[in-house]
Design a protein around this motif. Structure first.
Motif, PDB file in Angstrom:
ATOM      1  N   SER A   1       2.593   6.413  -1.671  1.00 20.64           N
ATOM      2  CA  SER A   1       1.328   5.795  -1.325  1.00 20.64           C
ATOM      3  C   SER A   1       0.660   5.384  -2.631  1.00 20.64           C
ATOM      4  O   SER A   1       0.325   6.241  -3.453  1.00 20.64           O
ATOM      5  CB  SER A   1       0.450   6.780  -0.543  1.00 20.64           C
ATOM      6  OG  SER A   1      -0.777   6.177  -0.201  1.00 20.64           O
TER       7      SER A   1
ATOM      8  N   GLU B   1      -1.380  11.488   5.452  1.00 18.47           N
ATOM      9  CA  GLU B   1      -1.655  12.322   4.283  1.00 18.47           C
ATOM     10  C   GLU B   1      -0.849  13.617   4.341  1.00 18.47           C
ATOM     11  O   GLU B   1      -0.420  14.158   3.321  1.00 18.47           O
ATOM     12  CB  GLU B   1      -3.157  12.622   4.203  1.00 18.47           C
ATOM     13  CG  GLU B   1      -3.581  13.346   2.954  1.00 18.47           C
ATOM     14  CD  GLU B   1      -3.428  12.525   1.687  1.00 18.47           C
ATOM     15  OE1 GLU B   1      -3.206  13.141   0.634  1.00 18.47           O
ATOM     16  OE2 GLU B   1      -3.512  11.291   1.750  1.00 18.47           O
TER      17      GLU B   1
ATOM     18  N   ASN C   1       4.656  -0.732   3.812  1.00 14.94           N
ATOM     19  CA  ASN C   1       3.381  -0.644   4.526  1.00 14.94           C
ATOM     20  C   ASN C   1       3.527  -0.076   5.939  1.00 14.94           C
ATOM     21  O   ASN C   1       3.060  -0.643   6.918  1.00 14.94           O
ATOM     22  CB  ASN C   1       2.676  -2.003   4.565  1.00 14.94           C
ATOM     23  CG  ASN C   1       2.191  -2.422   3.191  1.00 14.94           C
ATOM     24  OD1 ASN C   1       2.017  -1.596   2.292  1.00 14.94           O
ATOM     25  ND2 ASN C   1       1.972  -3.703   3.012  1.00 14.94           N
TER      26      ASN C   1
ATOM     27  N   THR D   1       8.658   8.784  -0.439  1.00 19.37           N
ATOM     28  CA  THR D   1       7.497   8.326   0.306  1.00 19.37           C
ATOM     29  C   THR D   1       6.414   8.122  -0.742  1.00 19.37           C
ATOM     30  O   THR D   1       6.071   9.056  -1.471  1.00 19.37           O
ATOM     31  CB  THR D   1       7.044   9.377   1.342  1.00 19.37           C
ATOM     32  OG1 THR D   1       8.146   9.671   2.204  1.00 19.37           O
ATOM     33  CG2 THR D   1       5.879   8.871   2.171  1.00 19.37           C
TER      34      THR D   1
ATOM     35  N   LYS E   1       0.826  -1.219   0.000  1.00 19.02           N
ATOM     36  CA  LYS E   1       0.000   0.000   0.000  1.00 19.02           C
ATOM     37  C   LYS E   1       0.853   1.259   0.000  1.00 19.02           C
ATOM     38  O   LYS E   1       0.444   2.289  -0.507  1.00 19.02           O
ATOM     39  CB  LYS E   1      -0.936   0.022   1.214  1.00 19.02           C
ATOM     40  CG  LYS E   1      -1.866  -1.165   1.301  1.00 19.02           C
ATOM     41  CD  LYS E   1      -2.828  -1.193   0.156  1.00 19.02           C
ATOM     42  CE  LYS E   1      -3.752  -2.396   0.278  1.00 19.02           C
ATOM     43  NZ  LYS E   1      -4.231  -2.859  -0.987  1.00 19.02           N
ATOM     44  N   ASN E   2       2.045   1.168   0.606  1.00 18.31           N
ATOM     45  CA  ASN E   2       2.941   2.315   0.614  1.00 18.31           C
ATOM     46  C   ASN E   2       4.377   1.868   0.842  1.00 18.31           C
ATOM     47  O   ASN E   2       4.623   0.761   1.311  1.00 18.31           O
ATOM     48  CB  ASN E   2       2.504   3.368   1.639  1.00 18.31           C
ATOM     49  CG  ASN E   2       2.513   2.850   3.055  1.00 18.31           C
ATOM     50  OD1 ASN E   2       3.535   2.410   3.567  1.00 18.31           O
ATOM     51  ND2 ASN E   2       1.368   2.898   3.714  1.00 18.31           N
TER      52      ASN E   2
END
Length: 186
Positions: free
Chosen positions: A53, A180, A175, A51, A27-28
């Motif tokens: 996402s 945000e 992950n 970074t 997911k990230n």
């Protein structure tokens, strides 16, 4: 009978923990990239912290060369936001997909991993391999394991037979808890 059941349970446990995790579950990511790009027989090197996402929000903070240290690039919603610390300036422009080899590579690998059993076998077992996407060729030279996920740690990107870039990836975290707010310029 108990011994057989215990042995089967033990064997299944070993196999399940030794198997690599499915890369489509990523997911990230957080990682460090050393990138060397090649244009007209000249090379340029840079390093940056990423970074990411998935599928399409990425922040890149330049660490090298010193002349670009602290520059921030955020790719989100088909927009590229650039922060230039030397001018204390923020610039917004349309995102160009070809500009970011890392995002393209991860997306392409995840798509192929979902679709192709042959690709999954190669990805999960081989130490090095080559993947083609249109006229781009990804030459995976080395794989690494991070929290059970196999990811390329050294790759070259070609346009046909022309070398475009060489990427070395390290310090990978998969992950993690990414907020945000990390994708904003403060």
């Amino acid at each position: 009978m108990k011994k057989i059941i215990t042995f089967i349970f033990f064997l299944m446990t070993i196999v399940s923990f030794s198997e690599d995790k499915n890369i489509t579950l990523i997911k990230n990511l957080k990682l460090l990239v050393n990138e060397k790009t090649f244009v007209n027989n000249k090379s340029t090197s840079k390093s940056y912290e990423v970074t990411y996402s998935l599928p399409d929000t990425l922040k890149k903070v330049m660490t090298e060369p010193k002349s670009h240290k602290g520059e921030i690039f955020i790719y989100k919603d088909n927009t590229k936001t650039v922060y230039l610390p030397i001018f204390d300036q923020v610039i917004k422009e349309d995102n160009i997909d070809e500009e970011n080899f890392l995002v393209e590579t991860i997306k392409y690998f995840q798509e192929n991993y979902k679709k192709s059993e042959n690709f999954r076998k190669i990805y999960n077992l081989e130490k090095s391999f080559t993947v083609k996407k249109d006229n781009l060729v990804f030459d995976i030279l080395k794989m690494g394991e991070f929290n059970g996920y196999r990811l390329p740690t050294h790759l070259k990107v070609f346009d046909g037979k022309i070398l475009l870039a060489e990427l070395k990836i390290s310090d990978v975290i998969v992950n993690s808890q990414i907020k945000e707010s990390e994708f904003e310029i403060k």
